[in-house]
Design an enzyme around this catalytic site. Sequence first.
Site, PDB file in Angstrom:
ATOM      1  N   HIS A  58      -6.719   2.935   0.559  1.00  0.00           N
ATOM      2  CA  HIS A  58      -6.179   3.111   1.673  1.00  0.00           C
ATOM      3  C   HIS A  58      -7.065   4.642   2.638  1.00  0.00           C
ATOM      4  O   HIS A  58      -6.542   5.796   1.659  1.00  0.00           O
ATOM      5  CB  HIS A  58      -5.031   3.486   1.792  1.00  0.00           C
ATOM      6  CG  HIS A  58      -4.348   3.092   3.279  1.00  0.00           C
ATOM      7  ND1 HIS A  58      -2.898   3.590   3.989  1.00  0.00           N
ATOM      8  CD2 HIS A  58      -4.051   4.583   4.995  1.00  0.00           C
ATOM      9  CE1 HIS A  58      -3.103   3.500   6.202  1.00  0.00           C
ATOM     10  NE2 HIS A  58      -4.008   4.886   6.091  1.00  0.00           N
ATOM     11  N   HIS A  77     -10.071  13.704   1.590  1.00  0.00           N
ATOM     12  CA  HIS A  77      -9.378  15.380   0.620  1.00  0.00           C
ATOM     13  C   HIS A  77     -10.256  15.980   1.745  1.00  0.00           C
ATOM     14  O   HIS A  77     -10.614  16.434   1.942  1.00  0.00           O
ATOM     15  CB  HIS A  77      -9.886  15.010  -0.709  1.00  0.00           C
ATOM     16  CG  HIS A  77      -9.918  13.878  -1.833  1.00  0.00           C
ATOM     17  ND1 HIS A  77      -8.715  14.067  -2.524  1.00  0.00           N
ATOM     18  CD2 HIS A  77     -10.231  12.605  -1.739  1.00  0.00           C
ATOM     19  CE1 HIS A  77      -8.301  12.719  -3.059  1.00  0.00           C
ATOM     20  NE2 HIS A  77      -9.113  11.843  -2.672  1.00  0.00           N
ATOM     21  N   HIS A 133      -3.430   0.252   8.516  1.00  0.00           N
ATOM     22  CA  HIS A 133      -4.752   0.046   6.627  1.00  0.00           C
ATOM     23  C   HIS A 133      -5.760  -0.255   7.302  1.00  0.00           C
ATOM     24  O   HIS A 133      -6.381  -0.809   8.017  1.00  0.00           O
ATOM     25  CB  HIS A 133      -3.788  -0.572   6.210  1.00  0.00           C
ATOM     26  CG  HIS A 133      -3.747  -0.717   5.142  1.00  0.00           C
ATOM     27  ND1 HIS A 133      -3.417   0.344   4.128  1.00  0.00           N
ATOM     28  CD2 HIS A 133      -5.083  -1.530   4.158  1.00  0.00           C
ATOM     29  CE1 HIS A 133      -4.775  -0.598   2.681  1.00  0.00           C
ATOM     30  NE2 HIS A 133      -5.638  -1.383   2.910  1.00  0.00           N
ATOM     31  N   CYS A 139       0.849  -1.278   0.373  1.00  0.00           N
ATOM     32  CA  CYS A 139       0.316  -0.193  -0.233  1.00  0.00           C
ATOM     33  C   CYS A 139       0.528   1.221  -0.284  1.00  0.00           C
ATOM     34  O   CYS A 139       1.564   1.613   0.952  1.00  0.00           O
ATOM     35  CB  CYS A 139      -1.049  -0.179   0.983  1.00  0.00           C
ATOM     36  SG  CYS A 139      -2.231   1.739   1.257  1.00  0.00           S
ATOM     37  N   ASP A 159      -1.905  16.329  -2.082  1.00  0.00           N
ATOM     38  CA  ASP A 159      -1.584  15.493  -2.719  1.00  0.00           C
ATOM     39  C   ASP A 159      -1.200  15.916  -3.980  1.00  0.00           C
ATOM     40  O   ASP A 159      -0.695  17.254  -4.384  1.00  0.00           O
ATOM     41  CB  ASP A 159      -3.375  15.838  -4.000  1.00  0.00           C
ATOM     42  CG  ASP A 159      -3.428  14.453  -4.142  1.00  0.00           C
ATOM     43  OD1 ASP A 159      -4.518  13.332  -3.384  1.00  0.00           O
ATOM     44  OD2 ASP A 159      -3.951  14.570  -5.186  1.00  0.00           O
ATOM     45  N   HIS A 205      -8.397   7.696   2.508  1.00  0.00           N
ATOM     46  CA  HIS A 205      -8.366   9.122   3.195  1.00  0.00           C
ATOM     47  C   HIS A 205      -9.226  10.190   2.793  1.00  0.00           C
ATOM     48  O   HIS A 205     -10.204  10.063   2.149  1.00  0.00           O
ATOM     49  CB  HIS A 205      -6.905   9.464   1.991  1.00  0.00           C
ATOM     50  CG  HIS A 205      -7.239   8.987   0.632  1.00  0.00           C
ATOM     51  ND1 HIS A 205      -7.800   7.339  -0.032  1.00  0.00           N
ATOM     52  CD2 HIS A 205      -8.179   9.411  -0.671  1.00  0.00           C
ATOM     53  CE1 HIS A 205      -8.566   7.569  -1.053  1.00  0.00           C
ATOM     54  NE2 HIS A 205      -8.269   8.493  -1.593  1.00  0.00           N
TER      55      HIS A 205
HETATM   56  P1  AMP Z   1      -9.178   8.327  -4.449  1.00  0.00           P
HETATM   57  O1  AMP Z   1      -9.216   9.053  -6.390  1.00  0.00           O
HETATM   58  O2  AMP Z   1     -10.464   9.506  -3.596  1.00  0.00           O
HETATM   59  O3  AMP Z   1      -8.462   7.372  -4.143  1.00  0.00           O
HETATM   60  O4  AMP Z   1      -7.899   9.855  -4.490  1.00  0.00           O
HETATM   61  C1  AMP Z   1      -6.583   9.227  -4.941  1.00  0.00           C
HETATM   62  C2  AMP Z   1      -5.541  10.764  -4.518  1.00  0.00           C
HETATM   63  O5  AMP Z   1      -4.109   9.899  -4.313  1.00  0.00           O
HETATM   64  C3  AMP Z   1      -5.530  11.433  -5.612  1.00  0.00           C
HETATM   65  O6  AMP Z   1      -6.495  12.507  -5.720  1.00  0.00           O
HETATM   66  C4  AMP Z   1      -4.486  11.096  -6.268  1.00  0.00           C
HETATM   67  O7  AMP Z   1      -3.641  12.202  -6.651  1.00  0.00           O
HETATM   68  C5  AMP Z   1      -3.520  10.949  -4.536  1.00  0.00           C
HETATM   69  N1  AMP Z   1      -2.620  10.170  -4.678  1.00  0.00           N
HETATM   70  C6  AMP Z   1      -1.743   9.421  -5.620  1.00  0.00           C
HETATM   71  N2  AMP Z   1      -0.788   9.397  -5.598  1.00  0.00           N
HETATM   72  C7  AMP Z   1      -0.001   9.947  -4.466  1.00  0.00           C
HETATM   73  C8  AMP Z   1       1.349   9.993  -4.307  1.00  0.00           C
HETATM   74  N3  AMP Z   1       2.094   9.429  -4.663  1.00  0.00           N
HETATM   75  N4  AMP Z   1       0.556  11.375  -3.206  1.00  0.00           N
HETATM   76  C9  AMP Z   1       0.358  11.985  -3.011  1.00  0.00           C
HETATM   77  N5  AMP Z   1      -1.084  11.876  -3.607  1.00  0.00           N
HETATM   78  C10 AMP Z   1      -1.091  11.057  -4.566  1.00  0.00           C
HETATM   79 ZN    ZN Z   2      -1.667   1.136   3.237  1.00  0.00          ZN
END
Ligand code: AMP
Ligand code: ZN
Length: 114
Positions: A98, A102, A46, A4, A30, A100
């Site tokens: 995982h 926003h 997790h 993850c 992000d 999150h």
């Molecule tokens: P979701 O589509 O709600 O699952 O959001 C996933 C978020 O993770 C998206 O806004 C991506 O831009 C962000 N994301 C993916 N990879 C990374 C990373 N390496 N560092 C920071 N944010 C990330």
């Molecule tokens: Zn995780």
Amino acid sequence: MAECLFCKFVQREIPTQVVYEDEHAFAFRDINPQAPVHILVIPRVHVANLAEATPEQSALLGHLLWVCAEIARKEGIESSGYRVVLNTNRDAGQSVYHLHFHLLGGRHLTWPPG
Ligand code: AMP
Ligand code: ZN
């Protein structure tokens, strides 16, 4: 979870732009920001998404929301306003499994979301 990405951020195995952390929560910027402020707030443990959260994790979920409010204060978007979004599974476009929140702000956000 060994594979993850967000667990690897929490464990500091992969660097990221950390904005907040405590015993239960971790927050970072992000990589593809959708607003001037776009921060992801996650549990250290997790949890795949809201659908997988257990009754025992309800206090954790509440704490994560408080962390969103605290970061919004620190980022200076408390009075202008902000939005907290929690995408769950396919129709919501969840791409990282995982949990999150926003935290989005720093511009006018339209409603309804797409
Ligand atoms: P979701 O589509 O709600 O699952 O959001 C996933 C978020 O993770 C998206 O806004 C991506 O831009 C962000 N994301 C993916 N990879 C990374 C990373 N390496 N560092 C920071 N944010 C990330
Ligand atoms: Zn995780």
